[in-house]
Write an enzyme that holds these catalytic residues in place. Structure first.
Site, PDB file in Angstrom:
ATOM      1  N   SER A  33       0.824  -1.207   0.000  1.00 43.99           N
ATOM      2  CA  SER A  33       0.000   0.000   0.000  1.00 43.99           C
ATOM      3  C   SER A  33       0.860   1.259   0.000  1.00 43.99           C
ATOM      4  CB  SER A  33      -0.921   0.001   1.222  1.00 43.99           C
ATOM      5  OG  SER A  33      -0.168  -0.169   2.411  1.00 43.99           O
ATOM      6  N   ASN A 120      -2.154  -2.612  13.229  1.00 43.29           N
ATOM      7  CA  ASN A 120      -3.610  -2.426  13.187  1.00 43.29           C
ATOM      8  C   ASN A 120      -4.047  -1.158  13.925  1.00 43.29           C
ATOM      9  OD1 ASN A 120      -3.525  -4.795  11.845  1.00 43.29           O
ATOM     10  ND2 ASN A 120      -4.457  -6.049  13.455  1.00 43.29           N
ATOM     11  N   THR A 165     -40.453  26.014  -9.432  1.00 47.49           N
ATOM     12  CA  THR A 165     -40.706  24.645  -8.994  1.00 47.49           C
ATOM     13  C   THR A 165     -40.897  23.881 -10.298  1.00 47.49           C
ATOM     14  OG1 THR A 165     -43.097  24.995  -8.883  1.00 47.49           O
ATOM     15  CG2 THR A 165     -41.869  25.342  -6.836  1.00 47.49           C
ATOM     16  N   HIS A 166     -40.427  22.649 -10.359  1.00 48.00           N
ATOM     17  CA  HIS A 166     -40.436  21.863 -11.607  1.00 48.00           C
ATOM     18  C   HIS A 166     -39.677  22.592 -12.720  1.00 48.00           C
ATOM     19  CE1 HIS A 166     -43.816  19.660  -9.693  1.00 48.00           C
ATOM     20  NE2 HIS A 166     -44.195  20.871  -9.330  1.00 48.00           N
ATOM     21  N   SER A 287     -14.561  27.498 -27.078  1.00 51.12           N
ATOM     22  CA  SER A 287     -14.654  26.303 -27.907  1.00 51.12           C
ATOM     23  C   SER A 287     -13.574  26.371 -28.971  1.00 51.12           C
ATOM     24  CB  SER A 287     -16.038  26.240 -28.559  1.00 51.12           C
ATOM     25  OG  SER A 287     -15.994  25.459 -29.733  1.00 51.12           O
ATOM     26  N   LYS A 293     -18.555  30.814 -28.423  1.00 53.68           N
ATOM     27  CA  LYS A 293     -18.946  30.110 -27.201  1.00 53.68           C
ATOM     28  C   LYS A 293     -18.104  30.424 -25.979  1.00 53.68           C
ATOM     29  CE  LYS A 293     -20.860  26.347 -26.934  1.00 53.68           C
ATOM     30  NZ  LYS A 293     -21.360  24.978 -26.957  1.00 53.68           N
ATOM     31  N   ASN A 295     -17.986  28.431 -22.378  1.00 52.94           N
ATOM     32  CA  ASN A 295     -18.567  27.249 -21.745  1.00 52.94           C
ATOM     33  C   ASN A 295     -18.318  27.197 -20.233  1.00 52.94           C
ATOM     34  OD1 ASN A 295     -19.502  26.281 -24.214  1.00 52.94           O
ATOM     35  ND2 ASN A 295     -17.550  25.295 -24.664  1.00 52.94           N
ATOM     36  N   GLU A 300     -19.432  22.293 -14.851  1.00 57.00           N
ATOM     37  CA  GLU A 300     -19.701  20.927 -15.309  1.00 57.00           C
ATOM     38  C   GLU A 300     -18.796  19.920 -14.605  1.00 57.00           C
ATOM     39  OE1 GLU A 300     -21.217  21.980 -19.820  1.00 57.00           O
ATOM     40  OE2 GLU A 300     -19.086  21.825 -19.431  1.00 57.00           O
ATOM     41  N   TYR A 327      -9.644  -6.662  12.562  1.00 58.47           N
ATOM     42  CA  TYR A 327      -9.014  -6.153  11.343  1.00 58.47           C
ATOM     43  C   TYR A 327      -8.972  -7.221  10.254  1.00 58.47           C
ATOM     44  CZ  TYR A 327      -5.513  -4.320   8.115  1.00 58.47           C
ATOM     45  OH  TYR A 327      -4.879  -3.885   6.991  1.00 58.47           O
ATOM     46  N   GLN A 332      -7.402  -2.057   4.046  1.00 58.45           N
ATOM     47  CA  GLN A 332      -6.349  -1.269   3.395  1.00 58.45           C
ATOM     48  C   GLN A 332      -6.913  -0.482   2.204  1.00 58.45           C
ATOM     49  OE1 GLN A 332      -2.201  -2.675   3.117  1.00 58.45           O
ATOM     50  NE2 GLN A 332      -2.637  -3.027   0.964  1.00 58.45           N
ATOM     51  N   LYS A 335      -8.111   3.802   2.136  1.00 61.75           N
ATOM     52  CA  LYS A 335      -7.390   5.073   2.010  1.00 61.75           C
ATOM     53  C   LYS A 335      -7.550   5.756   0.659  1.00 61.75           C
ATOM     54  CE  LYS A 335      -4.145   2.726   4.378  1.00 61.75           C
ATOM     55  NZ  LYS A 335      -5.170   1.969   5.063  1.00 61.75           N
TER      56      LYS A 335
HETATM   57  N1  ARG Z   1      -1.170  -1.356   5.276  1.00 65.65           N
HETATM   58  C1  ARG Z   1      -2.120  -1.850   6.189  1.00 65.65           C
HETATM   59  C2  ARG Z   1      -3.463  -1.133   6.016  1.00 65.65           C
HETATM   60  O1  ARG Z   1      -3.479  -0.141   5.443  1.00 65.65           O
HETATM   61  C3  ARG Z   1      -1.610  -1.658   7.592  1.00 65.65           C
HETATM   62  C4  ARG Z   1      -2.163  -2.613   8.578  1.00 65.65           C
HETATM   63  C5  ARG Z   1      -1.658  -3.976   8.306  1.00 65.65           C
HETATM   64  N2  ARG Z   1      -2.032  -4.890   9.326  1.00 65.65           N
HETATM   65  C6  ARG Z   1      -1.910  -6.194   9.168  1.00 65.65           C
HETATM   66  N3  ARG Z   1      -2.279  -6.950  10.143  1.00 65.65           N
HETATM   67  N4  ARG Z   1      -1.506  -6.740   8.043  1.00 65.65           N
HETATM   68  O2  ARG Z   1      -4.473  -1.606   6.462  1.00 65.65           O
END
Ligand code: ARG
Length: 467
Positions: A33, A120, A165-166, A287, A293, A295, A300, A327, A332, A335
């Site tokens: 990660s 964890n 409205t609408h 454009s 134009k 835009n 958007e 956990y 993971q 994030k």
């Molecule tokens: N990279 C892991 C995560 O984002 C960290 C925790 C890992 N814990 C484990 N028991 N493998 O969740």
């Protein structure tokens, strides 16, 4: 990405004790990660410093080891910030990248940092700290947007426009009142951020892997050092909880939905057909083929970012929904969704704040549209109730006949001669013309929260006091 192929497969130096060989290259790729969680480096180092200080304070590690650890962590922080730190995918994540480097820098003392801690609770801490800071940024950005709207509302407390409205002309309102509707919406988003911040404000560190620890740690001390109100109360929940991330994404999704509705209005209002506003050059594009134009691309894209942000919320809800306590590595995947949504939301709010500050209001166009479509028909019905004593249902019927007559003549209500009005209902007098203008209509709506300029100014003052 599969650089693991070229490396010899030695087992992981952090947890590889019971493994004969290292991970397959594909295993390494799916497992790592670091590519995204390196964003948490500052939170990781802050958390480790607080943990090390607490371990020494409790006599779990020596003061010398603590000093070495703190010094080493500071060095790593500056290495990362100056761009000289080498992140390694073989070390999986930010936690092990930092700890491995600490070992290189200070030797065996580095191995004592992970006492009474697990990745964890470490990742739960780092991520919580990051989301907490991000929510602070969200709150500030929303405040700036609200303040932009308050300025525009004050400027246009009397500018009449059609209320819809609408998406059909309903009754005249003021542009200031319409702006204040968005102030209410973004104000609720801001208060949702505050509510969530209060719930998030508990420190996970010390929950360890899931069961707590036998070492005599002081979780209140780390909680305080890290700026949390108190430690979390259940170690199992602590390492399996991602509510703070889900709440951030929910808040983001609702705010993005508000931004998208506003973006949609900006797109509609800036068409030549409506022509209610002109976007500044700074927030529009041309454009490549049609020279005439201009835009509303920024609006958007704000509208489109909502899809992404809502997607992140659904993604994380789906990741979490089948997980047994505590956990699992599934978590993971939390994030990237949060990072992406946060970036999109920040950008969308900033772009919208710029658009709102810069846009030109075309009051003449708004006023012309406000008077069309028999928008003051309700005012006529209300006048019949008030001045002629008709029950509202009868007044509604009479007004319907007046509208039909005006429609057949192709004129406005105020252009019908009094005799024709009297022919429909003899109780009508020339006093009625006083309520048929759009200005009279909005000025009359003085009920609390209504569109009368006096009421709009009162609401602006209320908000300014709270900002
Ligand atoms: N990279 C892991 C995560 O984002 C960290 C925790 C890992 N814990 C484990 N028991 N493998 O969740």
């Amino acid at each position: 990405m599969a650089d693991g192929n070229s490396e010899t497969k030695t087992s992981n130096q952090m947890w590889g004790g019971r493994f004969a060989s290292g991970p397959d290259a594909i295993m390494e790729e799916i497992n790592a990660s670091i590519a995204f969680d390196k964003k948490l480096y500052a939170q990781d180092i802050r958390g480790s410093k607080a943990h090390a200080a607490m371990l020494a304070h409790q006599g779990i590690i020596s003061a010398e080891d603590k000093d070495c650890i703190l010094h080493g962590l500071d060095t790593i922080l500056s290495e990362i910030e100056s761009g000289t730190f080498e992140f390694s995918r073989r070390l999986e994540d930010i936690h092990m990248n930092v700890e491995a480097r600490l070992g290189v820098l200070i030797g065996p003392a580095a191995g004592r940092l992970h006492t009474a801690r697990s990745r964890n609770d470490q990742v739960a801490l780092d991520f919580r700290l990051w989301v907490k800071e991000e929510m602070g940024r969200t709150e500030k950005a929303l405040t700036a947007l609200i303040s932009a709207f308050l300025d525009r509302a004050a400027e246009h407390a009397e500018t009449v426009m059609p209320g819809f409205t609408h998406l059909q002309t309903a009754q005249p309102v003021t542009f200031g009142h319409h702006c204040m509707a968005y102030v209410e919406m973004f104000g609720r988003d801001r208060s949702r951020v505050r509510d969530a911040l209060a719930r998030l404000d508990e420190s996970p560190i010390g929950a360890a892997a899931l069961a707590g620890t036998g070492f005599p740690i002081d979780r209140h001390m780390t909680a305080e050092a890290l700026g949390f109100r108190e430690p979390t109360r259940n170690s199992i929940d602590t390492v399996s909880d991602r509510d703070f991330a889900l709440e951030f994404l929910s808040i983001a999704a609702i705010a993005a939905t508000h931004l998208s509705r506003l973006a949609e209005e900006i797109v509609i209002w800036s068409t030549p057909q409506f022509g209610f506003i002109r976007l500044s050059d700074a927030f529009s594009t041309g454009s490549s083929i049609m020279p005439q134009k201009k835009n509303p691309d920024a609006a958007e894209l704000v509208r489109a970012k909502t899809g992404r942000i809502n997607g992140s919320l659904i993604a994380l809800l789906t990741v979490m929904k089948g997980l047994p306590l505590a956990y699992s590595k599934d978590m993971q995947e939390d994030k990237e969704q949060v990072f992406d949504a946060a970036e999109s939301l920040e950008l969308a709010i900033a772009a919208m704040t710029g658009m709102v500050r810069d846009l030109t209001v075309r009051a003449d166009r708004m006023k012309a549209a406000a008077g069309s479509g028999y928008s003051t028909a309700t005012d006529l019905a209300d006048w019949l109730v008030r001045e002629a004593g008709l029950p509202f249902r009868d007044a509604h019927h009479v007004t319907g006949r007046v509208v039909a007559l005006a429609e057949s003549r192709g004129c406005d209500l105020a252009e019908l001669p009094l005799d024709d009005l009297k022919a429909i209902d003899p109780a009508i007098t020339d006093q009625v013309y006083g309520v048929l203008t759009v200005e009279a209509s909005v000025a009359s709506r003085t009920s609390f929260g209504g569109t009368a300029p006096s009421g709009v100014r009162r609401q602006i003052a209320w908000w300014r006091e709270r900002l």
